[in-house]
Enzyme design. Structure first.
Site, PDB file in Angstrom:
ATOM      1  N   CYS A  12      -2.448  -4.481   7.130  1.00  0.00           N
ATOM      2  CA  CYS A  12      -1.825  -3.686   7.902  1.00  0.00           C
ATOM      3  C   CYS A  12      -1.228  -4.765   9.197  1.00  0.00           C
ATOM      4  O   CYS A  12      -0.340  -4.446   9.701  1.00  0.00           O
ATOM      5  CB  CYS A  12      -2.799  -2.489   8.644  1.00  0.00           C
ATOM      6  N   CYS A  45       0.803  -1.185  -0.036  1.00  0.00           N
ATOM      7  CA  CYS A  45       0.040   0.003  -0.222  1.00  0.00           C
ATOM      8  C   CYS A  45       0.875   1.311  -0.186  1.00  0.00           C
ATOM      9  O   CYS A  45       0.101   2.341  -0.050  1.00  0.00           O
ATOM     10  CB  CYS A  45      -0.844  -0.027   1.344  1.00  0.00           C
ATOM     11  N   CYS A  52      -1.898   4.178   8.202  1.00  0.00           N
ATOM     12  CA  CYS A  52      -3.204   4.436   8.592  1.00  0.00           C
ATOM     13  C   CYS A  52      -3.513   3.916   9.885  1.00  0.00           C
ATOM     14  O   CYS A  52      -2.847   3.467  10.499  1.00  0.00           O
ATOM     15  CB  CYS A  52      -4.220   3.538   7.562  1.00  0.00           C
ATOM     16  N   ASP A  77       2.565   2.061   2.529  1.00  0.00           N
ATOM     17  CA  ASP A  77       2.897   2.525   3.896  1.00  0.00           C
ATOM     18  C   ASP A  77       4.158   1.985   4.572  1.00  0.00           C
ATOM     19  O   ASP A  77       4.560   0.723   4.187  1.00  0.00           O
ATOM     20  CB  ASP A  77       1.805   2.273   4.893  1.00  0.00           C
TER      21      ASP A  77
HETATM   22 FE1  FES Z   1      -1.464   0.264   4.274  1.00  0.00          FE
HETATM   23 FE2  FES Z   1      -2.773   0.354   6.569  1.00  0.00          FE
HETATM   24  S1  FES Z   1      -3.194   0.786   4.632  1.00  0.00           S
HETATM   25  S2  FES Z   1      -0.595  -0.406   6.489  1.00  0.00           S
END
Ligand code: FES
Length: 144
Positions: A124, A55, A80, A57
């Site tokens: 996540c 994603c 997030c 992150d």
């Molecule tokens: Fe990528 Fe939560 S949306 S870690």
């Protein structure tokens, strides 16, 4: 007077956001996300792991080991809310475990401890656990 009106609008928006989150996430997710534990970076860590998930992150774990046990573990993420909840829960589950025990923590353990996450946020938990394992793998590679 004007400030009070502005604060009233902010409070109303915040309560609408809270109500929306409460429909989507479990109470445990919201608790960890709103009050995360073990956030930061250990400057003299014995091992560090950082991963960017699909994603985009990123999560980072830093760990202090004493006598083969995780004495201290901190995490940081730019992700997030659910990733904050997962990072926090993962540090809490890993604390005081041996390295071998911590390597057995699975993303399903984090999901269970948080009473689940919506389908689109399950990665996540994987990001948090993969980052914990990467930090521990780095330790084992340096000190086999
Ligand atoms: Fe990528 Fe939560 S949306 S870690």
């Amino acid at each position: 007077m004007k400030k009070e009106g502005f604060e009233g609008i902010v409070n109303e928006i915040q309560s609408q956001i809270d109500a929306k989150e409460e429909k989507i996430f479990s109470a445990k997710v919201l608790q960890e996300y709103r009050n995360p534990q073990n956030v930061g970076r250990i400057e003299d860590a014995d091992c560090v792991g950082e991963i960017s998930g699909p994603c985009g992150d990123t999560m980072m774990f830093s760990i202090k080991i004493v006598d083969g046990r995780i004495e201290r573990v901190l995490f940081m993420t730019d992700g997030c809310g659910p990733s904050i909840a997962c990072g926090s829960m993962t540090t809490r589950m890993a604390a005081r475990k041996t390295v071998e025990e911590a390597l057995k923590i699975m993303d399903s353990d984090i999901l269970n401890a948080l009473d689940g996450l919506p389908e689109e946020n399950r990665h996540c938990a994987k990001l948090a656990v993969d980052t914990l394992h990467k930090a521990l793998d780095n330790l084992l590679e340096e000190d086999p």
